[in-house]
Design an enzyme around this catalytic site. Structure first.
Site, PDB file in Angstrom:
ATOM      1  N   GLU A 116       0.849  -1.202   0.000  1.00  0.00           N
ATOM      2  CA  GLU A 116       0.000   0.000   0.000  1.00  0.00           C
ATOM      3  C   GLU A 116       0.881   1.247   0.000  1.00  0.00           C
ATOM      4  O   GLU A 116       2.107   1.145  -0.102  1.00  0.00           O
ATOM      5  CB  GLU A 116      -0.938  -0.015   1.202  1.00  0.00           C
ATOM      6  CG  GLU A 116      -0.213   0.032   2.530  1.00  0.00           C
ATOM      7  CD  GLU A 116      -1.164   0.081   3.731  1.00  0.00           C
ATOM      8  OE1 GLU A 116      -2.356   0.326   3.543  1.00  0.00           O
ATOM      9  OE2 GLU A 116      -0.680  -0.122   4.850  1.00  0.00           O
ATOM     10  N   LYS A 118       2.896   4.582   1.243  1.00  0.00           N
ATOM     11  CA  LYS A 118       3.575   5.053   2.459  1.00  0.00           C
ATOM     12  C   LYS A 118       3.294   6.553   2.588  1.00  0.00           C
ATOM     13  O   LYS A 118       3.820   7.352   1.812  1.00  0.00           O
ATOM     14  CB  LYS A 118       5.076   4.783   2.402  1.00  0.00           C
ATOM     15  CG  LYS A 118       5.758   5.212   3.689  1.00  0.00           C
ATOM     16  CD  LYS A 118       7.178   4.724   3.784  1.00  0.00           C
ATOM     17  CE  LYS A 118       7.830   5.016   5.114  1.00  0.00           C
ATOM     18  NZ  LYS A 118       7.554   6.294   5.721  1.00  0.00           N
ATOM     19  N   ASP A 120       3.261  10.298   3.877  1.00  0.00           N
ATOM     20  CA  ASP A 120       4.302  11.145   4.444  1.00  0.00           C
ATOM     21  C   ASP A 120       3.663  12.155   5.397  1.00  0.00           C
ATOM     22  O   ASP A 120       3.447  13.306   5.043  1.00  0.00           O
ATOM     23  CB  ASP A 120       5.041  11.860   3.305  1.00  0.00           C
ATOM     24  CG  ASP A 120       6.351  12.437   3.777  1.00  0.00           C
ATOM     25  OD1 ASP A 120       6.735  12.187   4.933  1.00  0.00           O
ATOM     26  OD2 ASP A 120       6.994  13.145   2.982  1.00  0.00           O
ATOM     27  N   TYR A 228      -3.541   2.242   8.967  1.00  0.00           N
ATOM     28  CA  TYR A 228      -2.918   1.070   8.341  1.00  0.00           C
ATOM     29  C   TYR A 228      -2.352   0.058   9.330  1.00  0.00           C
ATOM     30  O   TYR A 228      -1.953  -1.021   8.939  1.00  0.00           O
ATOM     31  CB  TYR A 228      -1.769   1.516   7.431  1.00  0.00           C
ATOM     32  CG  TYR A 228      -0.831   2.498   8.106  1.00  0.00           C
ATOM     33  CD1 TYR A 228       0.025   2.091   9.120  1.00  0.00           C
ATOM     34  CD2 TYR A 228      -0.840   3.842   7.757  1.00  0.00           C
ATOM     35  CE1 TYR A 228       0.853   2.981   9.769  1.00  0.00           C
ATOM     36  CE2 TYR A 228      -0.018   4.754   8.411  1.00  0.00           C
ATOM     37  CZ  TYR A 228       0.826   4.312   9.413  1.00  0.00           C
ATOM     38  OH  TYR A 228       1.629   5.191  10.066  1.00  0.00           O
ATOM     39  N   LYS A 316      11.149   3.044  -0.795  1.00  0.00           N
ATOM     40  CA  LYS A 316      11.056   4.497  -0.967  1.00  0.00           C
ATOM     41  C   LYS A 316      11.155   4.942  -2.427  1.00  0.00           C
ATOM     42  O   LYS A 316      11.816   4.297  -3.234  1.00  0.00           O
ATOM     43  CB  LYS A 316      12.189   5.178  -0.193  1.00  0.00           C
ATOM     44  CG  LYS A 316      12.106   5.016   1.298  1.00  0.00           C
ATOM     45  CD  LYS A 316      11.068   5.959   1.863  1.00  0.00           C
ATOM     46  CE  LYS A 316      11.228   6.248   3.323  1.00  0.00           C
ATOM     47  NZ  LYS A 316      12.210   7.169   3.719  1.00  0.00           N
ATOM     48  N   CYS A 410      16.703  47.203 -14.622  1.00  0.00           N
ATOM     49  CA  CYS A 410      16.258  45.968 -15.261  1.00  0.00           C
ATOM     50  C   CYS A 410      17.449  45.328 -15.971  1.00  0.00           C
ATOM     51  O   CYS A 410      18.117  45.999 -16.772  1.00  0.00           O
ATOM     52  CB  CYS A 410      15.142  46.280 -16.257  1.00  0.00           C
ATOM     53  SG  CYS A 410      14.694  44.857 -17.261  1.00  0.00           S
ATOM     54  N   CYS A 413      16.559  45.524 -20.064  1.00  0.00           N
ATOM     55  CA  CYS A 413      16.473  46.765 -20.842  1.00  0.00           C
ATOM     56  C   CYS A 413      17.174  47.934 -20.164  1.00  0.00           C
ATOM     57  O   CYS A 413      17.271  49.014 -20.748  1.00  0.00           O
ATOM     58  CB  CYS A 413      15.015  47.105 -21.135  1.00  0.00           C
ATOM     59  SG  CYS A 413      14.108  47.622 -19.677  1.00  0.00           S
ATOM     60  N   CYS A 428      10.311  46.192 -13.314  1.00  0.00           N
ATOM     61  CA  CYS A 428      10.902  47.052 -14.341  1.00  0.00           C
ATOM     62  C   CYS A 428       9.802  47.979 -14.828  1.00  0.00           C
ATOM     63  O   CYS A 428       8.698  47.525 -15.143  1.00  0.00           O
ATOM     64  CB  CYS A 428      11.405  46.163 -15.488  1.00  0.00           C
ATOM     65  SG  CYS A 428      11.665  47.060 -17.022  1.00  0.00           S
ATOM     66  N   CYS A 433      10.216  46.708 -22.545  1.00  0.00           N
ATOM     67  CA  CYS A 433      11.247  45.749 -22.150  1.00  0.00           C
ATOM     68  C   CYS A 433      11.033  44.433 -22.907  1.00  0.00           C
ATOM     69  O   CYS A 433       9.946  43.854 -22.893  1.00  0.00           O
ATOM     70  CB  CYS A 433      11.155  45.546 -20.637  1.00  0.00           C
ATOM     71  SG  CYS A 433      12.260  44.293 -20.031  1.00  0.00           S
TER      72      CYS A 433
HETATM   73  S1  IVH Z   1       3.286   0.165   8.748  1.00  0.00           S
HETATM   74  C1  IVH Z   1       6.390  -1.189  12.212  1.00  0.00           C
HETATM   75  N1  IVH Z   1       2.202   1.401   6.765  1.00  0.00           N
HETATM   76  O1  IVH Z   1       6.248   5.024   8.143  1.00  0.00           O
HETATM   77  C2  IVH Z   1       5.745   0.013  11.735  1.00  0.00           C
HETATM   78  N2  IVH Z   1       3.715   2.607   8.138  1.00  0.00           N
HETATM   79  O2  IVH Z   1       9.112   4.526   8.544  1.00  0.00           O
HETATM   80  C3  IVH Z   1       4.603  -0.361  10.875  1.00  0.00           C
HETATM   81  N3  IVH Z   1       3.987   4.953   7.471  1.00  0.00           N
HETATM   82  O3  IVH Z   1       6.313   4.892  11.618  1.00  0.00           O
HETATM   83  C4  IVH Z   1       4.254   0.738  10.065  1.00  0.00           C
HETATM   84  N4  IVH Z   1       2.592   4.907   5.784  1.00  0.00           N
HETATM   85  O4  IVH Z   1       4.558   6.373  10.497  1.00  0.00           O
HETATM   86  C5  IVH Z   1       3.047   1.495   7.800  1.00  0.00           C
HETATM   87  N5  IVH Z   1       1.098   2.383   4.985  1.00  0.00           N
HETATM   88  C6  IVH Z   1       1.949   2.481   6.013  1.00  0.00           C
HETATM   89  C7  IVH Z   1       2.596   3.681   6.325  1.00  0.00           C
HETATM   90  C8  IVH Z   1       3.501   3.704   7.395  1.00  0.00           C
HETATM   91  C9  IVH Z   1       3.402   5.653   6.504  1.00  0.00           C
HETATM   92  C10 IVH Z   1       4.967   5.499   8.428  1.00  0.00           C
HETATM   93  C11 IVH Z   1       4.709   5.150   9.860  1.00  0.00           C
HETATM   94  C12 IVH Z   1       5.968   4.504  10.340  1.00  0.00           C
HETATM   95  C13 IVH Z   1       6.955   4.957   9.334  1.00  0.00           C
HETATM   96  C14 IVH Z   1       8.079   3.985   9.235  1.00  0.00           C
END
Ligand code: IVH
Length: 670
Positions: A116, A118, A120, A228, A316, A410, A413, A428, A433
């Site tokens: 799934e 990740k 941020d 998650y 990543k 400028c 010009c 300007c 120009c």
């Molecule tokens: S599972 C053992 N699923 O990423 C930790 N983490 O670098 C299990 N994060 O601390 C985490 N999206 O804050 C999981 N779909 C996702 C996530 C996720 C973001 C973050 C989470 C974790 C960090 C780890």
């Protein structure tokens, strides 16, 4: 009586929860804002009348309580761990090999992974007891976090009560708090206007919002969440992560919009690549894909290394922020004459794209961040936005870095420059120009303006440098022979460009208004003006006051329009242009003497025959406008059944209230 009220409160809470879920989790609202407000107010009134019946999971609790002095501490039921990272396919394959080893499985056996997004953002631990949200805490050191329950309750995508009749005794659910990119940009704009802190990225903004001691501030930020993970469980078991997340869905949580169960590494890699191409289009920021063994028993069997489960991985994507060096700072002159300092940096890959230049915005920003030539800096790219310098690594300075000041002439010009009071932009002052002219032409032909394909930056430069065009209308006098004399043009390419220019001779009005490049007039404003005036000429004479009468046109835009159209040379250029093009008048009946032309409507409540979107379309087709809030500028509030606060506001302001029947009459539909 008390029993009746209790029952009514329960029903109202269930209804509001249902609509919150539709709106904030599924993004599919079913009722009007007014109908929702009405339910909410009814609940508030009942709770005020019977304070002892107020429930901790009531949606009225989402507004948060009084500001705190400091956050309390909360220990997590099980530690909040982190994830090992992989930055390449090779590292991901090494992870898969490792997992095979620890599960004692042969290399050819494909493992079952759950994959799934990740997210941020800021991670969070939510504890539910008998289905009710008990507390929410930040990650902290992984063992103990800060108690941010009050703030978390303001986030509507987090259920205060699980949508199930058989909740577990106790469960910890983990997730991420985010701000969508658009909301982040809007927040920063508002912060700048108020002279408050600008956040470097959506994650910092989300974290800053959650770590506010005053819950009213958190409540004012449009935070969202995705869940998650699981922590300590009592009275429930899950076999796989897919099963767990599907349960989260039914309980009312928002979960990853993309997720799959993959057999083996190949399908994980496919998912990873698919998400990478989608990444730019997502409304929020992600920094990778998370790969986890789907079977929870296997995750446990694979074990842990330092603070990370061996069976999970953060795969990543290249970061969108990178470190590089400023080699030089050059000044670009924009279409309205603004001098913009641009940093030329040692080329570096940011979020999959090579960046060579980054904007420094203006002198104030350079001073605020203390940016010098030779500095090592963080640069970032967010979505389609031009890369920008975020901050300087001051500790890396050698003492040879040079401060920078915008020139007082400028650079193109040589004319003098000026800075208006209250503005950070330096401009300007010259009308002739070349740099401004090039930018004006580039703007005029861009996609949202006249949309002339094949007229890129290089060609515009050549056309201006060769003296072939001195203003927008000259484009329409270009001949194939002119182009053939330019470098890089052949028979076919010159023919194509002339054809593309010819095809642009019948533009829609808003495209021309936008294309003129008037300060503060973006595409949306251009559309509003086009639908209001129906032609260019009335804009020549419209006063600032008259312009401000138009809904959504503020004083700054009105002033800018007045300034532009009162200049003789601008009007002359438009007249020349009008000899070359035939503007397509807006389809709207704003030109007709329709009764509703130019009138502003606000719709509230539920109508008997029309849906909201039909009503809006019909009003707009006849030159009216539909606004979402009632103000003094509103001409009519159309009230349907269960009309709520907007109706009250209309009465308060003395705005005329009509029924659906009367609207149909005005539209000629009765
Ligand atoms: S599972 C053992 N699923 O990423 C930790 N983490 O670098 C299990 N994060 O601390 C985490 N999206 O804050 C999981 N779909 C996702 C996530 C996720 C973001 C973050 C989470 C974790 C960090 C780890």
């Amino acid at each position: 009586m008390l029993n009746l009220s209790k029952q009514k409160i329960s029903t109202l809470i269930a209804q509001i929860e249902h609509h919150d879920h539709l709106y904030y989790v599924l993004d599919q609202p079913e009722i009007s804002d007014a109908a929702y407000d009405k339910l909410f107010r009814e609940l508030q009134e009942l709770e005020n009348a019977h304070p002892d019946l107020k429930r901790t999971d009531s949606p009225t609790q989402r507004v948060g309580g009084a500001p705190l002095d400091q956050f309390g501490k909360l220990k997590h039921g099980t530690p909040m761990l982190s994830l090992a990272n992989a930055f390449s396919e090779k590292e991901f394959l090494e992870f898969d090999e490792r997992v095979h080893r620890f599960l004692d499985l042969p290399a050819e056996k494909a493992l079952e992974y759950f994959v799934e997004l990740k997210f941020d953002g800021l991670s969070l631990n939510l504890t539910y007891e008998n289905g009710v949200l008990l507390s929410a805490s930040t990650r902290g050191d992984g063992e103990t976090g800060e108690d941010v329950t009050q703030n978390i309750k303001t986030i509507r995508s987090i259920p205060l009560r699980l949508k199930t009749n058989t909740p577990p005794r106790r469960i910890e659910i983990r997730g991420e708090i985010l701000l969508c990119t658009k909301d982040f940009e809007k927040l920063n704009q508002e912060q700048a206007q108020k002279g408050l802190k600008i956040f470097a990225n959506p994650r910092n903004a989300a974290a800053g919002s959650i770590r506010q001691l005053d819950p009213a501030i958190a409540a004012s930020r449009p935070l969202t969440s995705f869940c998650y993970g699981l922590g300590k469980l009592e009275g429930i078991e899950f076999k796989t992560l897919m099963e767990f997340e599907k349960t989260l869905d039914t309980w009312g949580f928002k979960t990853s919009p993309y997720r799959e169960v993959c057999e083996g590494t190949e399908s994980v890699l496919k998912f990873y690549q698919k998400i990478e191409t989608l990444r730019e289009k997502l409304p929020f920021e992600i920094d990778g894909t998370v790969v986890k063994l789907n079977r929870i028993a296997e995750v446990d069997r694979a074990g842990f290394i330092s603070r990370s489960p061996r069976g999970m991985l953060a795969f990543k994507y290249p970061p969108k922020q990178e470190i590089t060096a400023i080699e030089s700072i050059q000044v670009q002159v924009g279409r309205t004459g603004t001098l913009t300092p641009v940093a030329f940096v040692t080329p570096v890959r940011v979020g999959g794209v090579i960046v060579k230049r980054a904007t420094l915005h203006n002198q104030d920003e350079i001073d605020r961040k203390d940016i010098r030539v030779g500095d090592r800096v963080y640069i970032q790219r967010a979505g389609d936005v031009i890369p920008e310098v975020v901050s300087v690594l001051k500790e890396a300075r050698k003492g040879t870095e040079k401060k920078f000041r915008l020139p007082d002439h400028c650079p193109v010009c040589g004319s003098s420059v000026m800075r208006k009071e209250g503005e950070s932009a330096v401009r300007c002052v010259s009308e002739d120009c070349m740099a401004q002219l090039k930018e004006r032409i580039r703007h005029f032909v861009m996609k949202d303006a006249l949309n002339i394909e094949g007229l890129g930056e290089k060609i515009v430069e050549q056309l201006v440098d060769e003296g072939l065009i001195k203003n927008q209308s000259d484009l329409f006098h270009l001949k194939q022979e002119d182009l053939l004399e330019l470098e890089g043009f052949a028979e076919k390419s010159s023919e194509n460009l002339i054809l593309a220019i010819d095809q642009a001779r019948k533009p829609e009005l808003y495209r021309v208004i936008f294309g003129l490049g008037i300060r503060h007039v973006g595409e949306r404003t251009a559309k509003i003006l086009a639908s209001h005036f129906g032609a260019l000429e009335p804009l020549f004479t419209s006063s600032e006051e008259a312009l401000q009468e138009i809904h959504e046109i503020g004083p700054e835009v009105a002033k800018s329009l007045r300034e532009f159209f009162s200049k003789k040379e601008n009007r002359k250029e438009i007249e020349l242009l009008l000899k070359e093009i035939k503007i397509q008048s807006p389809k709207k009946a704003s030109l007709l003497s329709g009764r509703i032309s130019g009138k502003i409507f606000v719709l509230t409540g539920t109508f008997q025959t029309l849906s909201r979107s039909d009503a809006t379309r019909l009003i707009e087709e006849q030159g009216g406008r539909v606004s979402s809030s009632v103000s003094k500028k509103t001409d009519f509030v159309v009230a349907g059944e269960e009309a709520g606060s907007k109706l009250d506001k209309a009465r308060e302001l003395g705005v005329k209230v009509i029924e659906e029947r009367e609207l149909l009459g005005m539209l000629g539909k009765s």
